[in-house]
Design a protein around this motif. Structure first.
Motif, PDB file in Angstrom:
ATOM      1  N   LEU A  66      -3.466   9.116   8.861  1.00 52.26           N
ATOM      2  CA  LEU A  66      -2.588   8.259   8.073  1.00 52.26           C
ATOM      3  C   LEU A  66      -3.390   7.124   7.426  1.00 52.26           C
ATOM      4  O   LEU A  66      -3.136   6.751   6.271  1.00 52.26           O
ATOM      5  CB  LEU A  66      -1.487   7.679   8.953  1.00 52.26           C
ATOM      6  CG  LEU A  66      -0.324   8.605   9.320  1.00 52.26           C
ATOM      7  CD1 LEU A  66       0.603   7.910  10.307  1.00 52.26           C
ATOM      8  CD2 LEU A  66       0.439   9.009   8.063  1.00 52.26           C
ATOM      9  N   ALA A  67      -4.348   6.577   8.161  1.00 48.97           N
ATOM     10  CA  ALA A  67      -5.190   5.518   7.613  1.00 48.97           C
ATOM     11  C   ALA A  67      -6.000   6.035   6.428  1.00 48.97           C
ATOM     12  O   ALA A  67      -6.126   5.353   5.392  1.00 48.97           O
ATOM     13  CB  ALA A  67      -6.119   4.974   8.698  1.00 48.97           C
ATOM     14  N   GLU A  68      -6.547   7.236   6.550  1.00 52.41           N
ATOM     15  CA  GLU A  68      -7.305   7.816   5.437  1.00 52.41           C
ATOM     16  C   GLU A  68      -6.401   8.101   4.244  1.00 52.41           C
ATOM     17  O   GLU A  68      -6.799   7.918   3.088  1.00 52.41           O
ATOM     18  CB  GLU A  68      -7.998   9.092   5.899  1.00 52.41           C
ATOM     19  CG  GLU A  68      -9.112   8.843   6.905  1.00 52.41           C
ATOM     20  CD  GLU A  68      -9.724  10.108   7.474  1.00 52.41           C
ATOM     21  OE1 GLU A  68     -10.781  10.015   8.118  1.00 52.41           O
ATOM     22  OE2 GLU A  68      -9.131  11.195   7.264  1.00 52.41           O
TER      23      GLU A  68
ATOM     24  N   GLU B 130      -3.758   6.366   3.444  1.00 51.63           N
ATOM     25  CA  GLU B 130      -3.490   5.071   2.825  1.00 51.63           C
ATOM     26  C   GLU B 130      -4.658   4.661   1.921  1.00 51.63           C
ATOM     27  O   GLU B 130      -4.448   4.158   0.803  1.00 51.63           O
ATOM     28  CB  GLU B 130      -3.255   4.025   3.905  1.00 51.63           C
ATOM     29  CG  GLU B 130      -3.068   2.596   3.388  1.00 51.63           C
ATOM     30  CD  GLU B 130      -1.853   2.437   2.501  1.00 51.63           C
ATOM     31  OE1 GLU B 130      -1.810   1.461   1.725  1.00 51.63           O
ATOM     32  OE2 GLU B 130      -0.928   3.280   2.584  1.00 51.63           O
TER      33      GLU B 130
ATOM     34  N   GLU C  51      -8.042  -3.887   6.147  1.00 52.30           N
ATOM     35  CA  GLU C  51      -6.749  -3.756   5.468  1.00 52.30           C
ATOM     36  C   GLU C  51      -5.867  -2.685   6.092  1.00 52.30           C
ATOM     37  O   GLU C  51      -4.683  -2.573   5.758  1.00 52.30           O
ATOM     38  CB  GLU C  51      -6.977  -3.454   3.984  1.00 52.30           C
ATOM     39  CG  GLU C  51      -7.737  -2.171   3.712  1.00 52.30           C
ATOM     40  CD  GLU C  51      -8.156  -2.035   2.257  1.00 52.30           C
ATOM     41  OE1 GLU C  51      -8.365  -0.898   1.814  1.00 52.30           O
ATOM     42  OE2 GLU C  51      -8.274  -3.069   1.571  1.00 52.30           O
ATOM     43  N   LEU C  52      -6.418  -1.908   7.014  1.00 54.91           N
ATOM     44  CA  LEU C  52      -5.644  -0.865   7.680  1.00 54.91           C
ATOM     45  C   LEU C  52      -5.103  -1.300   9.038  1.00 54.91           C
ATOM     46  O   LEU C  52      -4.390  -0.540   9.697  1.00 54.91           O
ATOM     47  CB  LEU C  52      -6.508   0.387   7.868  1.00 54.91           C
ATOM     48  CG  LEU C  52      -7.054   1.031   6.595  1.00 54.91           C
ATOM     49  CD1 LEU C  52      -7.988   2.177   6.963  1.00 54.91           C
ATOM     50  CD2 LEU C  52      -5.927   1.519   5.696  1.00 54.91           C
TER      51      LEU C  52
ATOM     52  N   ASN D  81      -4.391   6.689  -1.274  1.00 56.56           N
ATOM     53  CA  ASN D  81      -3.362   6.185  -2.188  1.00 56.56           C
ATOM     54  C   ASN D  81      -3.839   4.937  -2.932  1.00 56.56           C
ATOM     55  O   ASN D  81      -3.582   4.771  -4.125  1.00 56.56           O
ATOM     56  CB  ASN D  81      -2.079   5.875  -1.412  1.00 56.56           C
ATOM     57  CG  ASN D  81      -1.376   7.121  -0.914  1.00 56.56           C
ATOM     58  OD1 ASN D  81      -1.563   8.199  -1.474  1.00 56.56           O
ATOM     59  ND2 ASN D  81      -0.588   6.991   0.136  1.00 56.56           N
ATOM     60  N   ARG D  82      -4.541   4.070  -2.214  1.00 60.64           N
ATOM     61  CA  ARG D  82      -5.065   2.870  -2.867  1.00 60.64           C
ATOM     62  C   ARG D  82      -6.128   3.231  -3.898  1.00 60.64           C
ATOM     63  O   ARG D  82      -6.251   2.568  -4.931  1.00 60.64           O
ATOM     64  CB  ARG D  82      -5.629   1.922  -1.816  1.00 60.64           C
ATOM     65  CG  ARG D  82      -4.566   1.409  -0.858  1.00 60.64           C
ATOM     66  CD  ARG D  82      -5.112   0.397   0.127  1.00 60.64           C
ATOM     67  NE  ARG D  82      -4.082  -0.002   1.090  1.00 60.64           N
ATOM     68  CZ  ARG D  82      -4.142  -1.075   1.845  1.00 60.64           C
ATOM     69  NH1 ARG D  82      -5.191  -1.877   1.774  1.00 60.64           N
ATOM     70  NH2 ARG D  82      -3.174  -1.358   2.698  1.00 60.64           N
TER      71      ARG D  82
ATOM     72  N   LEU E 195      -1.330  -0.835   9.823  1.00 62.93           N
ATOM     73  CA  LEU E 195      -0.947   0.566  10.023  1.00 62.93           C
ATOM     74  C   LEU E 195      -1.431   1.058  11.384  1.00 62.93           C
ATOM     75  O   LEU E 195      -0.686   1.721  12.120  1.00 62.93           O
ATOM     76  CB  LEU E 195      -1.553   1.418   8.901  1.00 62.93           C
ATOM     77  CG  LEU E 195      -1.187   2.905   8.840  1.00 62.93           C
ATOM     78  CD1 LEU E 195      -1.278   3.399   7.400  1.00 62.93           C
ATOM     79  CD2 LEU E 195      -2.112   3.746   9.716  1.00 62.93           C
TER      80      LEU E 195
END
Length: 442
Positions: free
Chosen positions: A217-219, A221, A83-84, A224-225, A87
């Motif tokens: 940034l991936a972490e 995201e 799902e990343l 946040n999820r 990004l």
């Protein structure tokens, strides 16, 4: 006098061929036990040490069996990194060529086992990667292909840039790569690594910063999820908790609390191995009746937990024998449980196990950070550890309780102890070896 070390910024300013020859001289002299013109960087030197201990041939190409199409698709669909991909693609595939003025890199995403799951980027570089077996389904761990931008970050848990002859295996010397690990912010579990690779001429010292930033940034995201999932669980749990008498709370599958009733708010819980519905002993809470909720669990504390929660375990087994997963198995009068450990908590518990008389905050700061003044950081970490592990630890000084029989399961080779760790106490236990030489060639 301090030894001069390879500097990536200076390498980038050199002619690509000249830089490659310099690094080849560093590698050859170091592996033969001679005096190199420059010392290899710390992460590279330690990786080379691991390769020599494992008997990897530095002059022979190494390949693994590729995953089948079915196996590869299964790993892709099960990976949280899927799902990343948008990004990662936006941050790396298009941006990675901006430093060299030409998109001559590829992005590679691997899982925690070092298996390449996805590749994107320059078609020409993808074809060159195929020639090295750097393709979907390949095993790109250090144990298979030596020092590299995928496998080495998975071991060190840190971003690593590997240029030319810094690769342990000579067949990879035409490559430059920079990789960073991605961890799950919910539980610290290693999810995999993202890497940018390309020809030598495209090397730039800022590539590592780019890859590191995109991994962060991936972490973020994922974090946040996670917050969104907790809000969803809270809305489901609120009416249930209103009907429950006594003390109860709702947590997600990683132990993060979404709602609580009849008791003070709690931090994240360490859910024991095999956690599920039924009567379960939860560290720091005691016996609980566990019921499933959509997106989590309802925990109802049983009567008598005031005693159970402070039950002092009789035995603890700290297992640091594996390179990427560490655990603590605890047994006592109220039952037993097993908890996987984060890299930092594995370091702290290892140090405490080595010092049964205890360590002060300043001692631990020196053991873990090499700086006795970092007591605030140590106290914060130890507070989290003690809350997670219930009655296992005492403080003033920090130590395992005297009633607890502590056993440490170590790797067969001391050099493989917590390979990610830069803690002085762990480095010393690994042997603190700086020499790499295989001895003069016959």
């Amino acid at each position: 006098m301090r030894e001069a070390t390879v500097d990536m910024a200076r390498l980038a300013a050199m002619d690509a061929r000249e830089a490659a020859l310099l690094l080849k001289g560093v590698r050859d002299a170091t592996l033969k036990g001679g005096r190199p013109p420059l010392a290899p960087r710390a992460d590279i030197r330690e990786s080379w040490q691991r390769m020599l201990r494992k008997g990897i041939d530095p002059d022979k190409d190494h390949r693994s069996r590729l995953l089948s199409a079915v196996e590869l698709e299964h790993r892709r669909s099960a990976s949280p990194l899927a799902e990343l991909l948008p990004l990662l693609r936006e941050g790396l595939v298009s941006a990675s060529g901006s430093y060299s003025g030409s998109p001559q890199h590829i992005m590679v995403v691997a899982d925690a086992d070092g298996r390449v799951l996805w590749r994107e980027g320059s078609p020409a570089v993808l074809r060159k990667a195929d020639g090295h077996g750097f393709e979907p389904g390949a095993d790109w761990t250090e144990a298979t292909v030596g020092t590299n931008g995928v496998g080495t970050p998975l071991v060190t848990r840190r971003p690593v840039q590997v240029h030319s002859a810094e690769h342990f295996v000579a067949t990879h010397h035409s490559w430059t790569c920079a990789g960073a690990p991605i961890t799950d912010p919910r539980d610290g579990r290693l999810l995999g690594a993202v890497d940018v690779s390309g020809p030598l001429a495209t090397m730039h010292p800022a590539t590592l910063m780019l890859v590191s930033s995109v991994a962060k940034l991936a972490e973020a995201e994922l974090r946040n999820r996670h917050f969104t999932d907790l809000e969803r669980l809270r809305s489901v749990a609120a009416p249930v908790l209103c009907r429950v008498g006594g003390r109860a709370l709702a947590v997600d599958g990683h132990g993060w609390p979404a709602a609580v009733t009849g008791m003070p708010p709690v931090d994240r819980l360490a859910l024991p191995g095999g956690f599920g519905a039924g009567r379960v002993l939860v560290p720091s809470l005691g016996r609980c009746v566990v019921e499933p909720l959509p997106g989590g669990w309802l925990l109802r504390l049983e009567d008598g937990n005031a005693e159970a929660a402070v039950d002092v375990p009789s035995r603890a087994v700290l297992d640091v024998s594996r390179p990427r997963r560490w655990s603590l198995e605890v047994t006592g009068g109220a039952g037993g449980w097993t908890q996987e450990l984060s890299p930092r908590h594995a370091e702290l518990l290892y140090v405490l196990a080595r010092h049964p008389d205890g360590r002060s905050a300043a001692d631990l700061a020196a053991d873990v950070f090499g700086d006795r003044t970092r007591t605030v950081t140590v106290r914060a970490e130890m507070s989290r550890v003690r809350r997670t592990l219930g009655g296992l630890l005492a403080h003033r000084p920090y130590r395992f309780r005297e009633e607890v029989e502590v056993t440490v399961v170590l790797p067969a080779d001391p050099g493989d102890l917590l390979p990610h760790s830069t803690a002085p106490a762990v480095v010393a236990a690994r042997g603190g070896r700086r020499g790499l030489g295989r001895g003069p060639e016959a």
